[in-house]
Design a protein around this motif. Sequence first.
Motif, PDB file in Angstrom:
ATOM      1  N   ILE A 349      -5.332  -0.715  -5.200  1.00 42.40           N
ATOM      2  CA  ILE A 349      -6.143  -0.110  -6.094  1.00 42.40           C
ATOM      3  C   ILE A 349      -6.240   1.314  -5.687  1.00 42.40           C
ATOM      4  N   GLY A 350      -6.135   1.669  -4.808  1.00 44.98           N
ATOM      5  CA  GLY A 350      -6.173   2.986  -4.469  1.00 44.98           C
ATOM      6  C   GLY A 350      -4.968   3.648  -4.953  1.00 44.98           C
ATOM      7  N   MET A 351      -3.623   3.144  -4.685  1.00 51.77           N
ATOM      8  CA  MET A 351      -2.389   3.577  -5.461  1.00 51.77           C
ATOM      9  C   MET A 351      -2.289   3.752  -6.560  1.00 51.77           C
ATOM     10  N   LEU A 352      -3.155   2.787  -7.211  1.00 51.08           N
ATOM     11  CA  LEU A 352      -3.155   2.520  -8.992  1.00 51.08           C
ATOM     12  C   LEU A 352      -3.864   3.946  -9.247  1.00 51.08           C
ATOM     13  N   CYS A 353      -5.005   4.281  -8.625  1.00 53.05           N
ATOM     14  CA  CYS A 353      -5.908   5.441  -9.285  1.00 53.05           C
ATOM     15  C   CYS A 353      -5.035   6.668  -8.842  1.00 53.05           C
ATOM     16  N   ALA A 354      -4.349   6.702  -7.910  1.00 52.68           N
ATOM     17  CA  ALA A 354      -3.783   7.838  -7.704  1.00 52.68           C
ATOM     18  C   ALA A 354      -2.384   8.223  -8.594  1.00 52.68           C
ATOM     19  N   MET A 355      -1.903   7.235  -9.009  1.00 56.77           N
ATOM     20  CA  MET A 355      -0.806   7.182  -9.989  1.00 56.77           C
ATOM     21  C   MET A 355      -1.242   7.680 -11.425  1.00 56.77           C
ATOM     22  N   ILE A 356      -2.620   7.145 -11.598  1.00 52.48           N
ATOM     23  CA  ILE A 356      -3.431   7.524 -12.779  1.00 52.48           C
ATOM     24  C   ILE A 356      -3.447   9.007 -12.703  1.00 52.48           C
ATOM     25  N   GLY A 357      -4.013   9.353 -11.476  1.00 51.10           N
ATOM     26  CA  GLY A 357      -4.222  10.933 -11.447  1.00 51.10           C
ATOM     27  C   GLY A 357      -3.163  11.753 -11.676  1.00 51.10           C
ATOM     28  N   ILE A 358      -2.136  11.640 -11.147  1.00 48.27           N
ATOM     29  CA  ILE A 358      -0.874  12.267 -11.071  1.00 48.27           C
ATOM     30  C   ILE A 358      -0.446  12.283 -12.644  1.00 48.27           C
ATOM     31  N   ALA A 447       1.631   2.945 -12.384  1.00 42.55           N
ATOM     32  CA  ALA A 447       0.135   2.510 -12.396  1.00 42.55           C
ATOM     33  C   ALA A 447       0.182   0.929 -12.906  1.00 42.55           C
ATOM     34  N   GLY A 448       0.789   0.606 -14.026  1.00 41.76           N
ATOM     35  CA  GLY A 448       0.961  -0.638 -14.486  1.00 41.76           C
ATOM     36  C   GLY A 448       1.802  -1.623 -13.529  1.00 41.76           C
ATOM     37  N   ILE A 449       2.701  -1.194 -12.753  1.00 38.85           N
ATOM     38  CA  ILE A 449       3.440  -2.010 -11.885  1.00 38.85           C
ATOM     39  C   ILE A 449       2.435  -2.449 -10.425  1.00 38.85           C
ATOM     40  N   CYS A 450       1.532  -1.402 -10.405  1.00 37.86           N
ATOM     41  CA  CYS A 450       0.610  -1.724  -9.171  1.00 37.86           C
ATOM     42  C   CYS A 450      -0.234  -2.849  -9.621  1.00 37.86           C
ATOM     43  N   CYS A 451      -0.802  -3.025 -10.937  1.00 35.74           N
ATOM     44  CA  CYS A 451      -1.451  -4.043 -11.444  1.00 35.74           C
ATOM     45  C   CYS A 451      -0.782  -5.194 -11.191  1.00 35.74           C
ATOM     46  N   PHE A 454      -1.234  -6.063  -7.527  1.00 34.20           N
ATOM     47  CA  PHE A 454      -2.111  -6.826  -6.843  1.00 34.20           C
ATOM     48  C   PHE A 454      -2.355  -8.293  -7.319  1.00 34.20           C
ATOM     49  N   VAL A 455      -1.974  -8.728  -8.514  1.00 31.96           N
ATOM     50  CA  VAL A 455      -2.145 -10.112  -8.911  1.00 31.96           C
ATOM     51  C   VAL A 455      -1.023 -10.735  -8.115  1.00 31.96           C
ATOM     52  N   PHE A 456      -0.089 -10.539  -7.693  1.00 27.87           N
ATOM     53  CA  PHE A 456       0.967 -11.036  -6.858  1.00 27.87           C
ATOM     54  C   PHE A 456      -0.043 -11.396  -5.396  1.00 27.87           C
ATOM     55  N   LEU A 461       0.054 -14.858  -1.969  1.00 19.90           N
ATOM     56  CA  LEU A 461       0.497 -14.632  -0.579  1.00 19.90           C
ATOM     57  C   LEU A 461      -0.506 -15.614   0.230  1.00 19.90           C
ATOM     58  N   VAL A 462       0.276 -16.148   1.444  1.00 17.94           N
ATOM     59  CA  VAL A 462      -0.483 -16.789   2.366  1.00 17.94           C
ATOM     60  C   VAL A 462      -0.840 -15.934   3.498  1.00 17.94           C
TER      61      VAL A 462
END
Length: 479
Positions: A349-358, A447-451, A454-456, A461-462
Amino acid sequence: MNFSLKSTRRVLPVTSAEPTVPRPGSKALLYGLSAFTSIGALLFGYDQGVMGVIVADSRWLNLMRPQNSWVTGAVVSMYDIGCFIGALSTGHLSDSLGRERLITLATIIFSIGAVIQAASYSVVQITIGRVILGLGVGACAAGVPLYLSEIAPADIRGRLIGIEQMVLCFGELVAFWTNYGFNYLESENWWRIPISIQVLPAIILGVGCFFWVMPSPRWLALQDRRDEAYEALVRLHGTDQAIIEMDMLDHALEAEKVKGMSSWADMFKRPYVKLTFLAMVLQSFQQITGTNSILYYTPTLFKKGGISNAHTANLATGGVGIVLFVSAFIPIFYFDRLGRKTWLQIGTIGMLCAMIGIAVLQWHAEHFPGNTGNYAIIVFPYLFYFFFNISWGVAAWIYPSEIFPINMRAKGNALGTCANWISCYIVAQVSPVIADAINWGLYIIYAGICCLAFVFVRFMLVETRGVSLEDMSQRSGLM
């Protein structure tokens, strides 16, 4: 003394110890081995950070004369092809030579590649050097987490990989500021010094792994050196814990002996293909969410964000190294308190926000050149790496080394690391080209790849926190 790489150190019982008296484990030995072998991560981090400033420097460009951005991207990214091959080789070599002997071999190859790079006068020469150096880095990148996961108690595996990540970030920090300092030299050959420096820690690591670092207890057990495996566990974890772990290890080995040693084809057969999928996709997401797109081309990112002064851009790039290093201490103390999945979700989530900021600030610089507000772009790579370091920087390396059965662990970890490097190659090769074509749109893609990442993490994951390596098969649904 036998100097063969195939002849690992013997781990013999301490002659002065009373056999009937329980011995405590040595935290100093455990953390000492972790810190020392993590020099492999220092080499990894240093070389990750050293080329970004160099390939953006006008003197290097005038000397090497790359024809276009594709060629510049190739100089950076062909290193990842070497890393891919080096990581793949660990699937066999770490089982046949031993984890620590593999690291020694990797440092020899690494040093040869560094020398070739430092002596280069053409794009072809430096690219060959980067491929050879990449072979060594790839082997270290796969071999060190594998070794650490096999010597660590279950409750602090994340901490030991956190130490490795901290050392990796220290390498990136040293690379940034070494480049910044030597960049002030007037010589067009200033860049040869930062590239040459990395040979020294490689030699120290190689010699230490050959003469001092003891073999992994799990590898010793896999080689039917049970008494030595038990002694190694006693030294690391103490007698009481060693008895428990050895019993679990014996049961795991007995179960795996029925199946036999795994082949590469077995990694893609049911039920193990599920683990291979998780390891490879997790490692791929670590790269395609954009980390090395920023790291390799940070000065260029700042330039497109409106920071036109080269020294200011390089200084801001050095700040990335500081953020990486400081934030790397958080996983050492807190990563094992929360689950792997929790940290990964927070970080994504934090990485997604940073990419949008850039993306927003590069758009702003494009439409409002010279505006002082453009300097705000410096904040967002720092924000990205803070969240990356507390999550993907640790979890993507520890997870593949945890989830596989002992007879598949080296190959599974190698495949995960290979996925990381091939993804890194693609990112490094195409990022400058896409950035030239759509500018800030590149970071919207990330940013889209970060989404997707997150779903993955959320649904695939276990959780592995606190689970012993021998119990992981049950947690993964294999038993």
